[in-house]
Scaffold this active site. Structure first.
Site, PDB file in Angstrom:
ATOM      1  N   ARG A   1       0.855  -1.182   0.000  1.00 47.56           N
ATOM      2  CA  ARG A   1       0.000   0.000   0.000  1.00 47.56           C
ATOM      3  C   ARG A   1       0.895   1.237   0.000  1.00 47.56           C
ATOM      4  O   ARG A   1       1.756   1.387   0.864  1.00 47.56           O
ATOM      5  CB  ARG A   1      -0.923   0.032   1.224  1.00 47.56           C
ATOM      6  CG  ARG A   1      -1.894  -1.124   1.297  1.00 47.56           C
ATOM      7  CD  ARG A   1      -2.948  -1.015   0.214  1.00 47.56           C
ATOM      8  NE  ARG A   1      -3.972  -2.017   0.370  1.00 47.56           N
ATOM      9  CZ  ARG A   1      -4.247  -2.943  -0.543  1.00 47.56           C
ATOM     10  NH1 ARG A   1      -3.557  -2.999  -1.674  1.00 47.56           N
ATOM     11  NH2 ARG A   1      -5.215  -3.821  -0.334  1.00 47.56           N
ATOM     12  N   GLU A   2       0.698   2.114  -0.975  1.00 47.07           N
ATOM     13  CA  GLU A   2       1.410   3.392  -1.041  1.00 47.07           C
ATOM     14  C   GLU A   2       0.509   4.431  -0.378  1.00 47.07           C
ATOM     15  O   GLU A   2      -0.623   4.640  -0.817  1.00 47.07           O
ATOM     16  CB  GLU A   2       1.688   3.770  -2.496  1.00 47.07           C
ATOM     17  CG  GLU A   2       2.583   2.756  -3.186  1.00 47.07           C
ATOM     18  CD  GLU A   2       2.654   2.964  -4.696  1.00 47.07           C
ATOM     19  OE1 GLU A   2       1.954   3.859  -5.224  1.00 47.07           O
ATOM     20  OE2 GLU A   2       3.401   2.219  -5.338  1.00 47.07           O
TER      21      GLU A   2
ATOM     22  N   GLY B   1      -8.469   6.366  -0.635  1.00 46.22           N
ATOM     23  CA  GLY B   1      -7.814   5.218  -1.251  1.00 46.22           C
ATOM     24  C   GLY B   1      -6.307   5.232  -1.068  1.00 46.22           C
ATOM     25  O   GLY B   1      -5.663   4.171  -1.130  1.00 46.22           O
TER      26      GLY B   1
ATOM     27  N   GLU C   1      -5.695  12.535   4.521  1.00 52.18           N
ATOM     28  CA  GLU C   1      -6.050  13.939   4.701  1.00 52.18           C
ATOM     29  C   GLU C   1      -7.529  14.074   5.070  1.00 52.18           C
ATOM     30  O   GLU C   1      -8.404  13.595   4.357  1.00 52.18           O
ATOM     31  CB  GLU C   1      -5.786  14.740   3.430  1.00 52.18           C
ATOM     32  CG  GLU C   1      -6.171  16.202   3.593  1.00 52.18           C
ATOM     33  CD  GLU C   1      -6.056  17.011   2.314  1.00 52.18           C
ATOM     34  OE1 GLU C   1      -5.949  18.237   2.427  1.00 52.18           O
ATOM     35  OE2 GLU C   1      -6.092  16.427   1.217  1.00 52.18           O
TER      36      GLU C   1
ATOM     37  N   GLU D   1       4.543  33.164   1.559  1.00 52.98           N
ATOM     38  CA  GLU D   1       5.475  33.718   0.565  1.00 52.98           C
ATOM     39  C   GLU D   1       5.414  33.025  -0.801  1.00 52.98           C
ATOM     40  O   GLU D   1       5.778  33.613  -1.816  1.00 52.98           O
ATOM     41  CB  GLU D   1       6.909  33.695   1.099  1.00 52.98           C
ATOM     42  CG  GLU D   1       7.432  32.298   1.379  1.00 52.98           C
ATOM     43  CD  GLU D   1       8.799  32.289   2.032  1.00 52.98           C
ATOM     44  OE1 GLU D   1       9.557  31.335   1.781  1.00 52.98           O
ATOM     45  OE2 GLU D   1       9.106  33.228   2.789  1.00 52.98           O
TER      46      GLU D   1
ATOM     47  N   GLU E   1       2.532  31.889  -2.142  1.00 52.68           N
ATOM     48  CA  GLU E   1       1.113  31.833  -2.471  1.00 52.68           C
ATOM     49  C   GLU E   1       0.693  33.107  -3.212  1.00 52.68           C
ATOM     50  O   GLU E   1       0.987  34.214  -2.771  1.00 52.68           O
ATOM     51  CB  GLU E   1       0.312  31.686  -1.164  1.00 52.68           C
ATOM     52  CG  GLU E   1      -1.116  31.314  -1.328  1.00 52.68           C
ATOM     53  CD  GLU E   1      -1.751  30.969   0.013  1.00 52.68           C
ATOM     54  OE1 GLU E   1      -2.590  30.065   0.014  1.00 52.68           O
ATOM     55  OE2 GLU E   1      -1.431  31.598   1.045  1.00 52.68           O
TER      56      GLU E   1
END
Length: 181
Positions: free
Chosen positions: A37-38, A115, A119, A140, A142
Site C-alpha cells: 500500500r502506497e 484510497g 487527509e 510567501e 502563495e
C-alpha cells in the site's frame, strides 16, 4: 478485529516533506494474502465557505502545480502541528480573502482521497464578513486573486470546470441545498 482490516507487516517512509509524508506498507489482507500500500500521510486541512453581507461567495483563484492550471476555490490551508481547525479556518480566511468574521460554523469533515491518503478536510461556513483594515500577508509562495460571486455565478463556474475541486464543489452544493443564499 475491524471488518476487512489490513494488518501492517512492515512500513517504510519514502519521503518526509513539508506538506506530506509518503510511505509504503506491506500488509496482510483479510484473506491471508500480502499486498503493498502506497500511503500519503497529511496533517489535515481546513476550508472556509465565506459569505459576504450581500450574499456573495468569496472565492480565490490560484495556480495548482499538480494540475498545471489555475482553478477557483474556496479558501483553504493545511493544519499546523497542534493547531485546532477553527484557528486554521480564521487564518486562511483572513490571509487569502482579506476578510474576517465572528460567525464561524463547522459544516462537516471528510476524507479527500481515502484510497491512498489520510487527509481530513474540515469545512466551515463564515458569515457576516468584515473587511480587514490591514490585510494579512499571504504565504510567501502563495499568489491568489479574490473573486466575489453569486451562487448562480458559482454554479456556472462549476459547469465551466473553472471550479474543479471536491471541497469547492461540495461548498456550492451545500449552499444550493441549504438555501442559505
Amino acid at each position: 478485529m475491524k471488518k476487512f482490516e489490513e494488518k501492517t507487516i512492515n512500513s517504510k517512509t519514502i519521503y518526509d516533506g513539508k506538506v506530506v509524508k509518503l510511505q509504503v506498507d506491506d500488509v496482510r489482507l483479510p484473506n491471508g494474502q500480502q499486498a503493498k500500500r502506497e500511503l500519503i500521510k497529511h496533517p489535515g486541512a481546513v476550508s472556509v465557505i465565506p459569505i459576504t453581507k450581500d450574499n456573495k461567495i468569496v472565492l480565490v483563484e490560484q495556480y495548482r502545480k499538480p494540475l498545471e492550471k489555475s482553478i477557483i476555490e474556496i479558501p483553504a490551508g493545511k493544519l499546523e502541528p497542534g493547531e485546532v481547525p477553527e484557528i486554521t479556518a480564521m487564518r486562511e480566511l483572513e490571509e487569502e480573502t482579506g476578510y474576517t468574521t465572528s460567525h464561524l460554523t463547522k459544516v462537516t469533515s471528510f476524507y479527500t482521497s481515502p484510497g491512498f491518503a489520510n487527509e481530513l478536510m474540515h469545512i466551515y461556513l463564515a458569515k457576516d464578513l468584515e473587511k480587514l483594515t490591514v490585510p494579512k500577508a499571504l504565504d510567501e509562495d502563495e499568489f491568489v486573486e479574490v473573486l466575489e460571486v453569486t451562487l448562480e455565478e458559482a454554479k456556472k463556474l462549476v459547469e465551466e470546470q473553472r471550479i474543479h475541486d471536491a471541497k469547492t464543489n461540495y461548498a456550492i452544493l451545500y449552499l444550493d441545498t441549504q438555501e442559505l443564499l
